[in-house]
Motif scaffolding. Structure first.
Motif, PDB file in Angstrom:
ATOM      1  N   PHE A 150       5.073   2.850  10.601  1.00  0.00           N
ATOM      2  CA  PHE A 150       3.900   1.983  10.734  1.00  0.00           C
ATOM      3  C   PHE A 150       4.363   0.584  11.088  1.00  0.00           C
ATOM      4  O   PHE A 150       5.272   0.054  10.456  1.00  0.00           O
ATOM      5  CB  PHE A 150       3.125   1.904   9.417  1.00  0.00           C
TER       6      PHE A 150
ATOM      7  N   VAL B 102       7.392  -0.117   8.677  1.00  0.00           N
ATOM      8  CA  VAL B 102       7.506   0.661   7.453  1.00  0.00           C
ATOM      9  C   VAL B 102       7.804   2.101   7.860  1.00  0.00           C
ATOM     10  O   VAL B 102       7.019   2.721   8.565  1.00  0.00           O
ATOM     11  CB  VAL B 102       6.187   0.621   6.647  1.00  0.00           C
TER      12      VAL B 102
ATOM     13  N   ALA C 246       6.161   7.324  -1.533  1.00  0.00           N
ATOM     14  CA  ALA C 246       7.291   8.107  -1.027  1.00  0.00           C
ATOM     15  C   ALA C 246       7.047   8.636   0.379  1.00  0.00           C
ATOM     16  O   ALA C 246       7.978   8.862   1.140  1.00  0.00           O
ATOM     17  CB  ALA C 246       7.574   9.271  -1.973  1.00  0.00           C
ATOM     18  N   GLY C 247       5.776   8.814   0.733  1.00  0.00           N
ATOM     19  CA  GLY C 247       5.463   9.353   2.052  1.00  0.00           C
ATOM     20  C   GLY C 247       4.790  10.715   1.998  1.00  0.00           C
ATOM     21  O   GLY C 247       4.658  11.383   3.023  1.00  0.00           O
TER      22      GLY C 247
ATOM     23  N   SER D 243       1.500  11.544   1.230  1.00  0.00           N
ATOM     24  CA  SER D 243       0.205  11.575   1.921  1.00  0.00           C
ATOM     25  C   SER D 243       0.391  11.436   3.424  1.00  0.00           C
ATOM     26  O   SER D 243      -0.313  12.073   4.203  1.00  0.00           O
ATOM     27  CB  SER D 243      -0.696  10.457   1.408  1.00  0.00           C
TER      28      SER D 243
ATOM     29  N   HIS E  71       1.073  14.162  -9.182  1.00  0.00           N
ATOM     30  CA  HIS E  71       1.920  13.410 -10.102  1.00  0.00           C
ATOM     31  C   HIS E  71       1.927  14.090 -11.468  1.00  0.00           C
ATOM     32  O   HIS E  71       2.534  13.616 -12.408  1.00  0.00           O
ATOM     33  CB  HIS E  71       1.436  11.965 -10.224  1.00  0.00           C
TER      34      HIS E  71
ATOM     35  N   SER F 128      -5.045   5.473   9.863  1.00  0.00           N
ATOM     36  CA  SER F 128      -5.476   5.757   8.496  1.00  0.00           C
ATOM     37  C   SER F 128      -5.167   4.577   7.575  1.00  0.00           C
ATOM     38  O   SER F 128      -4.951   3.464   8.056  1.00  0.00           O
ATOM     39  CB  SER F 128      -4.809   7.032   7.998  1.00  0.00           C
ATOM     40  N   THR F 129      -5.141   4.821   6.269  1.00  0.00           N
ATOM     41  CA  THR F 129      -4.807   3.759   5.322  1.00  0.00           C
ATOM     42  C   THR F 129      -3.800   4.299   4.323  1.00  0.00           C
ATOM     43  O   THR F 129      -3.578   5.496   4.255  1.00  0.00           O
ATOM     44  CB  THR F 129      -6.060   3.293   4.552  1.00  0.00           C
TER      45      THR F 129
HETATM   46  N1  LIG Z   1      -2.003   3.263   7.350  1.00  0.00           N
HETATM   47  C1  LIG Z   1      -0.902   2.672   6.902  1.00  0.00           C
HETATM   48  N2  LIG Z   1      -0.520   1.479   7.376  1.00  0.00           N
HETATM   49  C2  LIG Z   1       0.587   0.889   6.932  1.00  0.00           C
HETATM   50  N3  LIG Z   1       1.415   1.403   6.015  1.00  0.00           N
HETATM   51  C3  LIG Z   1       1.098   2.598   5.494  1.00  0.00           C
HETATM   52  C4  LIG Z   1      -0.069   3.299   5.907  1.00  0.00           C
HETATM   53  N4  LIG Z   1      -0.126   4.461   5.244  1.00  0.00           N
HETATM   54  C5  LIG Z   1       0.941   4.480   4.434  1.00  0.00           C
HETATM   55  N5  LIG Z   1       1.690   3.378   4.578  1.00  0.00           N
HETATM   56  C6  LIG Z   1       2.960   3.087   3.868  1.00  0.00           C
HETATM   57  O1  LIG Z   1       3.768   4.226   3.964  1.00  0.00           O
HETATM   58  C7  LIG Z   1       4.430   4.492   2.743  1.00  0.00           C
HETATM   59  C8  LIG Z   1       4.124   5.909   2.288  1.00  0.00           C
HETATM   60  O2  LIG Z   1       2.780   6.004   1.894  1.00  0.00           O
HETATM   61  P1  LIG Z   1       2.115   7.354   1.396  1.00  0.00           P
HETATM   62  O3  LIG Z   1       0.656   7.098   1.236  1.00  0.00           O
HETATM   63  O4  LIG Z   1       2.523   8.457   2.281  1.00  0.00           O
HETATM   64  O5  LIG Z   1       2.785   7.558  -0.036  1.00  0.00           O
HETATM   65  P2  LIG Z   1       2.546   8.678  -1.126  1.00  0.00           P
HETATM   66  O6  LIG Z   1       3.832   9.403  -1.296  1.00  0.00           O
HETATM   67  O7  LIG Z   1       1.358   9.479  -0.808  1.00  0.00           O
HETATM   68  O8  LIG Z   1       2.288   7.804  -2.418  1.00  0.00           O
HETATM   69  P3  LIG Z   1       1.283   7.999  -3.643  1.00  0.00           P
HETATM   70  O9  LIG Z   1       1.976   8.865  -4.625  1.00  0.00           O
HETATM   71  O10 LIG Z   1       1.124   6.617  -4.181  1.00  0.00           O
HETATM   72  O11 LIG Z   1       0.011   8.575  -3.115  1.00  0.00           O
HETATM   73  C9  LIG Z   1       4.001   3.401   1.786  1.00  0.00           C
HETATM   74  O12 LIG Z   1       5.016   2.420   1.789  1.00  0.00           O
HETATM   75  C10 LIG Z   1       2.745   2.847   2.392  1.00  0.00           C
HETATM   76  O13 LIG Z   1       2.622   1.476   2.136  1.00  0.00           O
END
Ligand SMILES: Nc1ncnc2c1ncn2[C@@H]1O[C@H](COP(=O)(O)OP(=O)(O)OP(=O)(O)O)[C@@H](O)[C@H]1O
Ligand SMILES: [Mg+2]
Lengths: 320, 282
Positions: A14, A30, A54-55, A57, A208, B279-280
Motif C-alpha cells: 500500500f 506498507v 500481520a496481513g 485480512s 484471535h 479497501s481499508t
Molecule cells: N487499505 C489500506 N491502506 C493502507 N494500509 C493498509 C490498508 N489495509 C491494510 N493496511 C495495512 O496493512 C497491514 C496489514 O493489515 P491487515 O488488515 O491485513 O492486518 P490483519 O492481520 O488482518 O490484522 P488484524 O488482526 O488487526 O485484523 C497493516 O499494517 C495495515 O495498516
C-alpha cells in the motif's frame, strides 16, 4: 487431491502518505503482505493467524478478488480472483466479522432472497440450504427482522448463512467468532465442522481466539509482518516455538532455586517453585532427580499453552 | 448426500447476472420494500415533483416580466427545459445513487459488493432505488409535452425523429457523466460535489438557451465537456435557430455517437477505478 487455493510469492504493497511536517507529506510503502506462498487442497480447514496488522485480512481480500496483488501469482479454483471477480464470487463464500454482507435496512430474509436470484441457485437447493442454516444457526425468529436491528452475534450467524446458500467451494472467514457468546461460538464451530465434514467445503479462517483453531483446524499458518512464519500441524507449533512444559514443585520449606539438569527455575514463591523444561523431554527423570535430592511434598506438570507459544513466536526474532 | 457435487468437483455454475439483470433485481427489492408504505411513497413522489418543478416556476415567472430570453420565446425555452430535464431525470432515476460511492470507498463497505457475483456499478446504482425519483422525469415530460403543443415549428420527419433521439442520447450522456463522476470518487472520495456540479449544474445550464451564456462557456460545453450534445445542438436544429458557434448543421445528428463515446470512456474510467480500489485497514 487437488489444490484449490494456490499462492506463489504474493505481495500487497500500500502506498500511504504520511504527514511528516507542517507542509511535507512523505510517500511511504506498507508491505502488508510480503511474499506469501502456500497451497490449500480441497476439503481442508486451515487456520490463518497472526498478530494485529500481520496481513491476514489483506490476504483474504486478495483471495476474494477485492484487492489486486502487487506481485506474485494467486489462483483459487483455477481463477485469478481480481481479474475474474464475478466468476470467482459464485464459487466462494465470505464472512467478515467486522462488516456485514447483508442488506442493512431490509429484513434478513430479503438478503437471502436476493442471493437466491443473484447466485442463480436452483430453487430446491436454495430451500434445502436455507432450511439447514435456519435450523442449525437458529435463525427462524430473525428472518423478518431488519438487519440493522440484529445483535452482533445474530448478525454474524445471518452472515454465515448468507455465505453458504450457493454451495461455495471455499469459505473465507475473517474473525467469524468476534463478539459471540460461548454458546453461539460453540454452535458456529459445530456448524463449520459439519459443513467441512459433510460437504467437503474448504475453509480458511482467521481468528484471535485460539480455541477456534484448536477445535477446528488441523493445519495452521502463522503470519507476521506479511510473512509466513509457520505452516503445519497445530501440534507442530510447539516444536517450532520451542515450547516448554512447566513442572511445579511444592517443597517442605523455602529453599534456594532447585538445580536440575535440563530445567531452569523460572519462578519461586515461598516453598513453591516453577521449573521450565523442553516440551519434547520426558518429565520422569527430572521428577526422580528432584524427589531424591529435595524434600518434595507435591508436584504437577503443566502442558505448554498454545497461546503462549504463539505469543513467543510473534515476539521472537524476525528474519527480514 | 446433498454435498456430493461439491466434493466431486465444481458444480456447473450458471453465468453471473449482467448489468441490467442485477439492476432490476436490486431495484425491485427496494421498490417492494418502499411500496409497503404507500402513503409515504406518494408523498415523496409529489414532493419530488414539486421541488424539481420549482426550476420551471422560476422560468415562468421570468417570462411574466419579459417577452423573450436571449431571443427565445417561452415555448422555445420550455422545449429546452423539457428535453434537458427529461434526459437528466431519466439518468438520475437510473444512476442517482451512484454519488454514494465515495462514502463506500472511504469506509470500505464497497468490499461487500465486490464479493457478490454481479457488476459493482449496477449494485451501487440500484441501491436504495426509489420510484419517487420518477417525479423529476414526469415533470420534465409534462413541460416537454406542453412545449411541443405550443411551439410554432415547421415539423419535418427528420425533426420529429430528432426529439426521441435527443432524449435517449441525452440520457446516455448524463449517465456517462454520473459514471465518470463516480469513477473519479475512487481517487477523490469527497468529489461528490464536483460530480453534482456537472450533473445538476449541467441540467440547469441546458434548460436555458445558449445565447444567454458567454461564448467561452458555450465552447467549453461543446468541445471539452460535451453537454451541448444532450439537447442544445439537436434542439436548436429543431427550433430552426443558429448555433452560437460556427458548426456545420449535421452536428445536430451526432449526439448518439458522442453519447456512445462518452459511455465507453466512462466505463473505462470506472474499470480503472475499481482496480485501484484499496479497501481499508479494518
Ligand atoms: N487499505 C489500506 N491502506 C493502507 N494500509 C493498509 C490498508 N489495509 C491494510 N493496511 C495495512 O496493512 C497491514 C496489514 O493489515 P491487515 O488488515 O491485513 O492486518 P490483519 O492481520 O488482518 O490484522 P488484524 O488482526 O488487526 O485484523 C497493516 O499494517 C495495515 O495498516
Ligand atoms: Mg484483520
Amino acid at each position: 487431491m487437488t489444490d484449490l487455493v494456490e499462492l506463489d510469492g504474493v505481495e500487497k504493497v500500500f502506498d500511504v502518505r504520511r504527514k511528516t511536517g507542517r507542509w511535507r507529506r512523505e510517500k511511504q510503502q506498507v508491505r502488508a503482505v510480503d511474499g506469501i506462498s502456500f497451497r490449500v487442497p480441497r476439503g481442508e480447514m486451515v487456520g490463518y493467524i497472526g498478530p494485529n496488522g500481520a496481513g491476514k485480512s489483506t490476504t483474504i481480500k486478495m483471495l476474494t478478488g477485492i484487492l489486486t496483488p502487487s506481485a506474485g501469482r494467486l489462483r483459487v479454483a483455477g481463477l485469478d480472483p481480481s481479474r475474474e471477480r464475478t466468476r470467482m464470487a459464485q464459487r466462494i463464500g465470505v464472512v467478515f466479522g467486522q462488516r456485514t454482507t447483508l442488506w442493512w435496512d431490509l429484513p434478513l430474509y430479503d438478503s437471502y432472497r436476493l442471493a437466491h436470484r443473484m447466485y442463480r441457485i436452483p430453487d430446491a437447493r436454495f430451500r434445502e440450504n436455507l432450511d439447514r442454516c435456519v435450523e442449525l444457526l437458529d435463525l427462524a425468529s430473525l428472518l423478518d427482522v431488519p438487519v440493522r436491528q440484529l445483535s452482533l452475534g445474530q448478525r454474524m450467524r445471518g452472515d454465515i448463512a448468507a455465505a453458504l446458500l450457493h454451495d461455495p467451494d471455499v469459505l473465507y472467514l475473517d474473525e467469524p467468532t468476534i463478539g459471540l457468546d460461548v454458546i453461539s461460538k460453540a454452535k458456529v464451530r459445530q456448524f463449520l465442522r459439519d459443513l467441512n465434514a459433510e460437504r467437503a467445503t474448504t475453509i480458511l479462517l482467521t481468528t484471535h481466539d485460539l480455541t477456534d483453531i484448536e477445535q477446528l483446524c488441523r493445519r495452521v499458518m502463522v503470519i507476521d509482518h506479511g510473512r509466513l512464519m509457520y505452516d503445519g500441524a497445530l501440534t507442530g507449533l510447539h516444536e517450532a516455538g520451542e515450547s516448554e512444559r512447566t513442572l511445579v514443585v511444592d517443597l517442605e520449606r523455602e529453599l534456594p532455586p532447585v538445580r536440575a539438569e535440563g530445567a531452569r527455575v523460572v519462578k519461586v514463591e515461598g516453598p513453591r517453585q516453577w521449573l521450565a523444561f523442553p516440551a519434547s523431554a520426558s518429565a520422569a527423570p527430572l521428577v526422580a532427580h528432584i524427589a531424591a535430592e529435595y524434600p518434595l511434598v507435591d508436584l504437577s506438570v503443566r502442558e505448554p499453552d498454545i497461546e503462549a507459544v504463539i505469543a513467543r513466536m510473534y515476539e521472537g526474532p524476525r528474519v527480514h | 448426500m446433498p454435498g456430493a457435487a461439491g466434493a466431486a468437483g465444481a458444480p456447473e455454475r450458471l453465468p453471473a447476472p449482467g448489468m441490467w439483470a442485477t439492476y432490476r433485481m436490486i431495484a425491485g427489492m427496494w421498490i417492494r420494500s418502499t411500496l409497503a408504505y404507500r402513503a409515504s411513497f406518494a408523498m415523496m413522489l409529489v414532493g419530488n415533483f414539486l421541488v424539481t418543478a420549482f426550476d420551471f416556476v422560476v422560468i415562468a415567472l421570468m417570462f411574466s416580466q419579459v417577452r423573450s430570453l436571449g431571443g427565445y420565446s417561452f415555448a422555445e425555452v420550455a422545449f429546452l427545459y423539457g428535453t434537458s430535464t427529461t434526459a437528466f431525470g431519466l439518468a438520475n432515476a437510473l444512476l442517482g445513487s451512484i454519488d454514494k460511492l465515495g462514502a463506500r470507498v472511504r469506509d470500505g463497505t464497497l468490499d461487500t459488493l465486490l464479493v457478490r457475483p454481479a457488476p459493482v456499478l449496477a449494485q451501487v446504482a440500484a441501491d436504495r432505488f426509489g420510484l419517487q425519483r420518477l417525479g423529476r422525469l414526469l415533470q420534465g415530460l409534462l413541460v416537454l409535452g406542453g412545449s411541443l403543443l405550443a411551439l410554432d415549428v415547421h415539423w419535418t420527419v427528420l425533426k420529429a425523429l430528432l426529439v426521441p433521439m435527443m432524449l435517449l442520447s441525452g440520457t446516455a450522456i448524463f449517465c456517462a457523466v454520473f459514471v465518470a463522476g463516480a469513477a473519479f470518487q475512487f481517487w477523490a472520495q469527497d468529489a461528490a460535489e464536483v460530480q453534482s456540479a456537472f450533473t445538476y449544474g449541467g441540467q440547469t445550464l441546458l434548460q436555458y438557451p445558449p445565447t444567454v451564456f458567454a461564448k467561452d462557456m458555450v465552447r467549453g460545453v461543446t468541445y471539452v465537456f460535451p453537454l451541448a450534445f444532450v439537447n442544445w445542438l439537436p434542439a436548436l436544429y429543431v427550433l430552426g435557430r443558429p448555433y452560437p458557434l460556427a458548426l456545420p448543421a449535421w452536428f445536430a445528428f451526432t449526439p448518439p455517437l458522442v453519447a456512445a463515446l462518452c459511455l465507453i470512456l466512462a466505463g473505462q474510467a470506472w474499470r480503472v477505478g475499481v482496480r485501484s480500489y484499496r479497501s481499508t485497514g479494518s
